[in-house]
Write a protein that holds these residues in place. Structure first.
Motif, mmCIF file in Angstrom:
data_model
loop_
_atom_site.group_PDB
_atom_site.id
_atom_site.type_symbol
_atom_site.label_atom_id
_atom_site.label_comp_id
_atom_site.label_asym_id
_atom_site.label_seq_id
_atom_site.Cartn_x
_atom_site.Cartn_y
_atom_site.Cartn_z
ATOM 1 N N VAL A 258 0.861 -1.187 0.000
ATOM 2 C CA VAL A 258 0.000 0.000 0.000
ATOM 3 C C VAL A 258 0.895 1.234 0.000
ATOM 4 N N ALA A 259 0.659 2.129 -0.964
ATOM 5 C CA ALA A 259 1.479 3.339 -1.072
ATOM 6 C C ALA A 259 1.233 4.256 0.121
ATOM 7 N N PRO A 260 2.240 5.050 0.503
ATOM 8 C CA PRO A 260 2.015 6.009 1.601
ATOM 9 C C PRO A 260 0.888 6.977 1.238
ATOM 10 N N PRO A 261 -0.049 7.198 2.131
ATOM 11 C CA PRO A 261 -1.143 8.129 1.810
ATOM 12 C C PRO A 261 -0.655 9.556 1.551
ATOM 13 N N LEU A 268 0.388 15.086 5.230
ATOM 14 C CA LEU A 268 0.319 14.092 6.301
ATOM 15 C C LEU A 268 1.683 13.897 6.946
ATOM 16 N N PRO A 269 1.750 13.813 8.287
ATOM 17 C CA PRO A 269 3.026 13.578 8.968
ATOM 18 C C PRO A 269 3.565 12.188 8.647
ATOM 19 N N PRO A 270 4.899 12.003 8.749
ATOM 20 C CA PRO A 270 5.487 10.682 8.462
ATOM 21 C C PRO A 270 4.949 9.579 9.353
ATOM 22 N N TYR A 271 4.606 9.895 10.614
ATOM 23 C CA TYR A 271 4.134 8.828 11.481
ATOM 24 C C TYR A 271 2.751 8.321 11.083
ATOM 25 N N VAL A 272 1.961 9.126 10.349
ATOM 26 C CA VAL A 272 0.689 8.626 9.820
ATOM 27 C C VAL A 272 0.953 7.639 8.695
ATOM 28 N N ASP A 273 1.915 7.965 7.806
ATOM 29 C CA ASP A 273 2.316 7.007 6.768
ATOM 30 C C ASP A 273 2.786 5.697 7.397
ATOM 31 N N ALA A 274 3.594 5.815 8.456
ATOM 32 C CA ALA A 274 4.133 4.613 9.104
ATOM 33 C C ALA A 274 3.015 3.770 9.714
ATOM 34 N N LEU A 275 2.011 4.435 10.287
ATOM 35 C CA LEU A 275 0.877 3.697 10.864
ATOM 36 C C LEU A 275 0.138 2.904 9.796
ATOM 37 N N VAL A 276 -0.139 3.530 8.644
ATOM 38 C CA VAL A 276 -0.831 2.836 7.560
ATOM 39 C C VAL A 276 0.023 1.680 7.041
ATOM 40 N N ALA A 277 1.326 1.926 6.871
ATOM 41 C CA ALA A 277 2.211 0.872 6.366
ATOM 42 C C ALA A 277 2.258 -0.314 7.322
ATOM 43 N N ARG A 278 2.315 -0.035 8.620
ATOM 44 C CA ARG A 278 2.368 -1.128 9.598
ATOM 45 C C ARG A 278 1.085 -1.955 9.571
#
Length: 667
Positions: A258-261, A268-278
């Protein structure tokens, strides 16, 4: 389930049919209890109907499985193994009690089609919210996801996996309560029927976890993956994987991350991308172990967002996936494209497994020779007949004669119910009372066995009394901290809504001022309560009014909530009515604090004394100077040199500012 007055899609179903659409279930009464009144939605797997529970006189939602769904030409309802599994999972779902879960009331089968009876939730689905509001701010997205994760966490603790998390299965009531629907149903369908005989994947492919596609298995981490896809859609307004066919979408779930939102929403902050990726890691082992773990991660991210943090390196590092290691020797390879035109292809081809070992055939029993059977004499036949008659008599006695029907006592008071049951020769046991929306408090809500069911003569009937509608009073949270307020609301099954920050002159910063609804209001579980939180006293910036009119300074200062104190004095330089000085003349004050102003009375006026005429010039000069005047002398036209005052300018009796000059005319 959902009842939507606008008639939009519900729980993955198509739009409500028109009046001319014929539905054979409309008007029917299932199992003599649930009268179908209207159709809410219709999908490929089931139809959802609004119905009336004739026994409890309440409106419910009934989901009826279609015929013709299963493989082999029959419907899922025609498969006895499926029906047994459906019943088992429905019972498990019915035991799941949570404010964010749609309650399952009953399960049955009518006309070969299994059905579920569920809570009816007036409102709309999360799909409607996504359509109208996405992409949405990350705090709003997490606020919508948290109740979903809370429901999934409760299910995972109970050993239940949803398997079909999607916006259509997240219901939002008219009061704003969020509930997850279809617990148990997805598991019953997918337990052994994940793929049909035609290779069609059962489930919503846009949100399906890769391991369901490749192996047909699912645990709590599959729900975590679906929740991660849901979060991506809330943030971006789009699904991460799209294709022309469901097979293409399923292929992408297996092969593409899934691509980073933030690619679609750069802010969007990097930690939101990390949450989705996890949450959407293709490897289940890299995802949070269950929804409870993901919920805690979401709450951490929510706290960072609330603090306005553009980045949090520690949080991002905690959520980030480990670096990927590629191993071309992996037994199961997914680097070959699918043949989408091969009829034998299932949702995604799984690696070839070794064939099951052959088993030796079981020998059939050998029948006795005919000659041996002919040697049985009349005595043996007679004994056999007697034995059969004895068994039949025992069955009649134990199966029917010792049983009676449970009398109907629903809706009666405890005393009336006990009287009726004891009159029928039955013992009464009072069970733990339960809440009910339809049965008044103190009346019988249900019995076990149910009315009309068989019960041993002299046996025990358990009576469950109603506690009435489940509702709680909003506690008085004034003066508590935000954490204490949240704990208090969760303790009475209410939802902490939003924190509204306001200035307060009486409540210290960080403490609760009031709630909305107000303290003492009676609410249903799951109702959202907003909390007004104090920011402390409102600061007032003080302006400098020196040199300005008191008539302007006083209203401005008092209008800001300050107290004005004034003093006055003569001033030769500042006009009357204007501010000479101010204390304090700058800085920050608070409501009720005092500002002191010194106001000019203008220059001091002194009366020119009389009796100057005829006085010697020295005496007159001394007298005027003692009063603060300056003195000049001049000669009259008839000056004789005598040195006496003839007149003054200004004349005696007039008031002039102290320090003014008076001219004495001499003769």
């Amino acid at each position: 389930m959902q009842a939507d007055r606008r008639g939009q899609s519900r729980a993955g179903a198509q739009a409500r049919p028109t009046v001319t659409d014929h539905d054979p279930l409309l008007g029917r009464t299932l199992d003599g209890r649930y009268r179908i009144t209207s159709r809410i939605a219709r999908g490929g797997m089931a139809g959802v109907y609004e119905a009336t529970d004739l026994r409890l006189d309440r409106t419910v939602a009934v989901k009826v499985m279609h015929s013709g769904m299963g493989g082999g030409g029959g419907g899922l309802g025609d498969d006895s193994a499926y029906v047994a599994r459906f019943v088992r999972e429905a019972r498990a779902a019915a035991r799941l009690s949570h404010p964010h879960v749609v309650s399952v009331y009953d399960q049955g089968e009518d006309g070969g089609s299994p059905y579920l009876v569920m809570e009816l939730v007036p409102g709309h689905t999360l799909r409607d919210t996504i359509t109208s509001q996405s992409p949405m701010a990350p705090r709003r997205a997490l606020a919508l996801l948290e109740p979903v994760l809370a429901a999934l966490a409760a299910a995972h603790r109970a050993g239940l996996v949803h398997r079909d998390i999607k916006p259509e299965n997240v219901l939002i009531s008219d009061e704003g309560a969020i509930k997850v629907a279809d617990f148990g149903l997805a598991r019953a369908v997918t337990a052994d029927t994940q793929h049909t005989s035609t290779g069609v994947l059962i489930g919503t492919v846009s949100y399906i976890a890769p391991e369901i596609v490749t192996e047909g298995r699912a645990d709590a981490r599959a729900d975590v993956y679906s929740a991660g896809i849901l979060l991506y859609e809330l943030l971006t307004g789009r699904k991460p994987h799209e294709g022309e066919t469901p097979i293409q979408v399923a292929y992408k779930h297996v092969h593409e991350d899934v691509a980073p939102p933030s690619r679609l929403v750069p802010a969007l902050p990097p930690y939101v991308d990390a949450l989705v990726a996890r949450a959407t890691a293709r490897d289940p082992g890299l995802r949070p172990a269950d929804a409870g773990v993901l919920l805690r991660q979401v709450q951490r991210v929510g706290s960072a967002l609330a603090a306005g943090m553009r980045d949090d390196e520690e949080l991002t590092a905690d959520l980030a996936l480990p670096a990927r290691v590629t191993d071309d020797t992996t037994p199961e390879r997914w680097d070959q494209p699918l043949d989408l035109h091969d009829d034998r292809t299932r949702a995604v081809s799984r690696p070839t497994r070794a064939p099951a070992p052959l088993r030796a055939p079981v020998a059939a029993p050998v029948a006795a020779p005919a000659s041996a059977r002919r040697r049985r004499g009349p005595l043996k036949v007679a004994l056999a007949v007697l034995l059969v008659a004895a068994i039949a008599g025992a069955a009649l006695w134990f199966g029917y004669l010792r049983y009676t029907s449970t009398p109907g006592v629903l809706g009666l008071t405890q005393a009336a119910a006990q009287s009726r049951l004891k009159a029928a020769g039955l013992d009464v046991e009072v069970g733990r009372p339960a809440y009910s929306d339809t049965v008044a408090a103190g009346r019988v809500l249900r019995t076990s066995p149910s009315p009309g069911d068989r019960v041993l003569d002299g046996g025990t009937v358990t009576v469950v009394l109603s506690k009435g509608v489940e509702q709680y009073q909003v506690p008085d949270l004034a003066g508590r901290t935000v954490d204490q307020a949240q704990d208090a609301l969760l303790g009475i099954k209410m939802t902490y809504g939003k924190a509204v920050k306001r200035w307060s002159e009486t409540v210290p910063a960080g403490q609760v001022i009031r709630t909305d609804p107000a303290a003492g209001a009676t609410l249903r579980p799951g109702t959202s309560v907003d909390v007004w939180v104090s920011k402390g006293r409102r600061p007032i910036e003080v302006a400098d009014w020196t040199g300005k009119s008191l008539d302007r300074a006083r209203p401005a200062l008092e209008g800001a909530g300050l107290t004005v104190e004034t003093d006055s004095r003569y001033d030769d330089d500042v006009p009357e009515g204007r501010v000479i000085s101010q204390s304090p003349d700058s800085g920050t004050l608070y409501k009720g604090d005092t500002v002191s102003l010194v106001v000019s009375r203008g220059p001091q006026l002194v009366e020119i004394p009389g009796g100057l005429r005829g006085m010697g010039v020295d005496a007159a000069t001394g007298r005027l100077e003692d009063l603060g005047f300056k003195v000049e002398t001049a000669k009259t036209d008839h000056y004789l040199g005598l040195g006496f005052v003839w007149s003054s300018d200004p004349d005696s009796g007039k008031k002039i500012p102290k320090g003014s000059t008076i001219t004495l005319y001499l003769v």
